[in-house]
Scaffold this active site. Sequence first.
Site, PDB file in Angstrom:
ATOM      1  N   CYS A  79       0.840  -1.200   0.000  1.00  0.00           N
ATOM      2  CA  CYS A  79       0.000   0.000   0.000  1.00  0.00           C
ATOM      3  C   CYS A  79       0.879   1.255   0.000  1.00  0.00           C
ATOM      4  O   CYS A  79       1.589   1.500  -0.970  1.00  0.00           O
ATOM      5  CB  CYS A  79      -0.995  -0.035   1.163  1.00  0.00           C
ATOM      6  SG  CYS A  79      -2.325   1.194   0.962  1.00  0.00           S
ATOM      7  N   HIS A 183      -3.722  -4.714  -0.521  1.00  0.00           N
ATOM      8  CA  HIS A 183      -3.314  -5.340   0.742  1.00  0.00           C
ATOM      9  C   HIS A 183      -3.395  -6.861   0.605  1.00  0.00           C
ATOM     10  O   HIS A 183      -4.490  -7.417   0.714  1.00  0.00           O
ATOM     11  CB  HIS A 183      -4.239  -4.887   1.880  1.00  0.00           C
ATOM     12  CG  HIS A 183      -4.025  -3.485   2.315  1.00  0.00           C
ATOM     13  ND1 HIS A 183      -3.124  -3.142   3.300  1.00  0.00           N
ATOM     14  CD2 HIS A 183      -4.580  -2.325   1.903  1.00  0.00           C
ATOM     15  CE1 HIS A 183      -3.144  -1.827   3.482  1.00  0.00           C
ATOM     16  NE2 HIS A 183      -4.019  -1.307   2.638  1.00  0.00           N
ATOM     17  N   GLU A 185      -2.592  -9.044   2.719  1.00  0.00           N
ATOM     18  CA  GLU A 185      -3.030  -9.612   4.006  1.00  0.00           C
ATOM     19  C   GLU A 185      -4.539  -9.493   4.202  1.00  0.00           C
ATOM     20  O   GLU A 185      -5.098 -10.112   5.116  1.00  0.00           O
ATOM     21  CB  GLU A 185      -2.272  -8.944   5.164  1.00  0.00           C
ATOM     22  CG  GLU A 185      -2.740  -7.560   5.555  1.00  0.00           C
ATOM     23  CD  GLU A 185      -2.250  -6.424   4.665  1.00  0.00           C
ATOM     24  OE1 GLU A 185      -2.498  -5.259   5.028  1.00  0.00           O
ATOM     25  OE2 GLU A 185      -1.631  -6.684   3.605  1.00  0.00           O
TER      26      GLU A 185
END
Length: 202
Positions: A79, A183, A185
């Site tokens: 990001c 992202h 994750e």
Amino acid sequence: MKRIVIIDYGLGNLRSVQKGLEHVGANPAISGNPEEILTADGIILPGVGAFIDAMKCLIPLKGVIAEFAESGKPMLGICLGQQVLMSSSEEGRLTGGLDLIQGRVLRFPKSELKVPHMGWNNIRIKQDHPLFKGISDGSFVYFVHSYYVDTTAENTLASCEYGLDFSASVVNSKGNVMGTQFHPEKSGTTGLKILKNFVEMC
């Protein structure tokens, strides 16, 4: 087990990245210690917030990160962490980045589309690279950003369309410094596979 360090410089979703890496079998450390960073097998530079704030916080680690990048070991910016890898950003005022990858960070132009670009969107894979091993073209990943990276085709691993075509993932000429605007994750099985691929590169 490979040593992966998530760089703690005062900005970033450290815990969510840590949990994502643990989910794919890694045992990451969170550190801002230069020695721990330089001796790691791979490093991750997370980030949320403003580009200028990130660069101020990164001043003490700028040389360390450049040295790590030069070593050829894998590094991933996520990001805002991708954005600071670039040469400059127009956020706030023109601000210099880490300049590990040539390119600019620009604000999405005014249009009927909402800014920030928030939510799931699909990516187009542009290069064969270990970070995207086993990832299907058109896979959906999760974004939250108001600025985007503008760089060359050579430095673009994957692109995304949101009013314009932007670099959703970038890479340097050596192939070891990478970034994702999205992202991983927070991107379900696709994102976890990308994190697993990064761990396997280390």
